[in-house]
Design a protein around this motif. Structure first.
Motif, PDB file in Angstrom:
ATOM      1  N   LYS A   9      -0.206 -13.440  -8.463  1.00  0.00           N
ATOM      2  CA  LYS A   9      -0.534 -13.738  -9.294  1.00  0.00           C
ATOM      3  C   LYS A   9      -1.636 -15.753  -9.402  1.00  0.00           C
ATOM      4  CE  LYS A   9       0.211 -10.330 -12.965  1.00  0.00           C
ATOM      5  NZ  LYS A   9       0.625  -9.667 -14.119  1.00  0.00           N
ATOM      6  N   ILE A  13      -4.066 -17.342  -9.708  1.00  0.00           N
ATOM      7  CA  ILE A  13      -5.137 -18.896 -10.208  1.00  0.00           C
ATOM      8  C   ILE A  13      -5.260 -20.068  -9.421  1.00  0.00           C
ATOM      9  CG2 ILE A  13      -3.313 -20.210 -12.317  1.00  0.00           C
ATOM     10  CD1 ILE A  13      -1.758 -18.136 -12.946  1.00  0.00           C
ATOM     11  N   GLU A  36      -8.486  -7.810 -13.338  1.00  0.00           N
ATOM     12  CA  GLU A  36      -7.633  -8.849 -13.610  1.00  0.00           C
ATOM     13  C   GLU A  36      -8.355 -10.318 -13.525  1.00  0.00           C
ATOM     14  OE1 GLU A  36      -2.599  -8.902 -13.795  1.00  0.00           O
ATOM     15  OE2 GLU A  36      -4.059  -7.069 -12.134  1.00  0.00           O
ATOM     16  N   VAL A  37      -8.759 -10.344 -12.327  1.00  0.00           N
ATOM     17  CA  VAL A  37      -9.063 -12.024 -12.187  1.00  0.00           C
ATOM     18  C   VAL A  37      -9.298 -12.230 -12.312  1.00  0.00           C
ATOM     19  CG1 VAL A  37      -9.588 -13.055  -9.436  1.00  0.00           C
ATOM     20  CG2 VAL A  37      -7.922 -10.616  -9.099  1.00  0.00           C
ATOM     21  N   ILE A  40      -8.006 -13.473 -15.750  1.00  0.00           N
ATOM     22  CA  ILE A  40      -7.664 -14.921 -15.113  1.00  0.00           C
ATOM     23  C   ILE A  40      -8.315 -15.826 -15.878  1.00  0.00           C
ATOM     24  CG2 ILE A  40      -5.955 -16.591 -13.796  1.00  0.00           C
ATOM     25  CD1 ILE A  40      -4.890 -13.463 -12.630  1.00  0.00           C
ATOM     26  N   ALA A  45      -5.614 -13.443 -19.114  1.00  0.00           N
ATOM     27  CA  ALA A  45      -4.558 -12.823 -18.233  1.00  0.00           C
ATOM     28  C   ALA A  45      -3.667 -14.398 -17.738  1.00  0.00           C
ATOM     29  CB  ALA A  45      -4.550 -11.924 -17.378  1.00  0.00           C
ATOM     30  N   ALA A  46      -2.393 -13.957 -17.456  1.00  0.00           N
ATOM     31  CA  ALA A  46      -0.688 -14.998 -16.305  1.00  0.00           C
ATOM     32  C   ALA A  46      -1.059 -16.285 -17.206  1.00  0.00           C
ATOM     33  CB  ALA A  46      -1.305 -14.739 -15.173  1.00  0.00           C
ATOM     34  N   GLN A  47      -0.895 -16.232 -19.138  1.00  0.00           N
ATOM     35  CA  GLN A  47      -0.839 -17.281 -19.125  1.00  0.00           C
ATOM     36  C   GLN A  47       0.401 -17.909 -18.540  1.00  0.00           C
ATOM     37  OE1 GLN A  47      -2.114 -16.842 -23.125  1.00  0.00           O
ATOM     38  NE2 GLN A  47      -4.558 -16.498 -22.859  1.00  0.00           N
TER      39      GLN A  47
END
Length: 235
Positions: A9, A13, A36-37, A40, A45-47
């Motif tokens: 992940k 990013i 999911e990408v 991001i 997502a992935a914050q």
């Protein structure tokens, strides 16, 4: 040992922020879903995760990134690591049991002793990660907490899997000598049941006939007169 991507992940990013690669290329390289990408890239997502530069970690080269940017159908290839770490050797030893579950081991041992007496001490040691002295103390009721022990299934307690338990039980059953099973009661076939009922009726009829002959008037008088006749003959 094949190379694997570190921190997928965080790498995704960095690639989203610093390259013009497509979402599909980044997803395939990082082992993520394309949506999911996209999440991001949108900041959904992935914050809070800091991006990881795959070039600085030696997992991707600048040339590979430039080539993929020019061709959207090109799939990024992970660089082979320059240093190969030796694979750790598996050490054979007693099963590790988490600290939170160690207090359940005596209950599991008691359950195994009662429900599977064919298991050897070595097999119980492998299943729940205990010692021979503990097994002996529980079997002989000399354990310090013997009065409070409650037999519990080790599978339910999470000390071993059902597959491991079944394998040990099957192995113990193979080593155990075969026992001759005594024939117990069984269900009769319809033919045997009819034959038995007919024999019972015939037996009852024969017994009734004997009773009628025994208590008939002629037979009673015959028995009463028989001794008198013999006395007259003697006189």
């Amino acid at each position: 040992m094949p190379a694997t991507l570190l921190m997928p992940k965080a790498t995704a990013i960095w690639l989203v922020d610093n390259t013009s690669l497509s979402f599909k290329q980044i997803a395939e390289f990082c082992g993520l879903h394309e949506l999911e990408v996209a999440a991001i890239a949108d900041g959904e997502a992935a914050q809070g995760i800091k991006g990881l530069d795959p070039v600085s970690t030696g997992q991707l080269s600048r040339e590979e990134i430039e080539r993929a940017q020019k061709d959207p159908k090109y799939k990024l290839k992970l660089q082979e690591p320059k240093v190969r770490l030796p694979q750790p050797k598996k050490r054979r030893g007693p099963r590790y049991t988490p600290v939170s579950r160690r207090q359940d081991r005596p209950n599991a041992i008691l359950w195994l002793i009662r429900n599977h007496p064919e298991l050897k001490d070595a097999q119980i040691m492998r299943l729940v990660g205990t010692t021979k002295a503990t097994i002996t103390s529980i079997r002989e009721r000399t354990h310090w907490n013997a009065a409070n022990l409650q037999p519990s299934d080790p599978v339910t307690l999470g000390l071993c899997s059902q597959l491991e338990l079944d394998m040990e039980v099957q192995k113990a059953a193979k080593d155990r000598p075969a026992m001759v099973q005594s024939e117990g009661p069984r269900l009769l076939t319809p033919e045997e049941s009819l034959a038995e009922e007919a024999a019972e009726r015939e037996r009852a009829r024969y017994e009734e006939q004997e009773r009628e002959e025994t208590y008939s008037a002629d037979s009673v008088f015959a028995r009463l007169n028989a001794p008198r006749v013999e006395e007259d003959e003697e006189e």
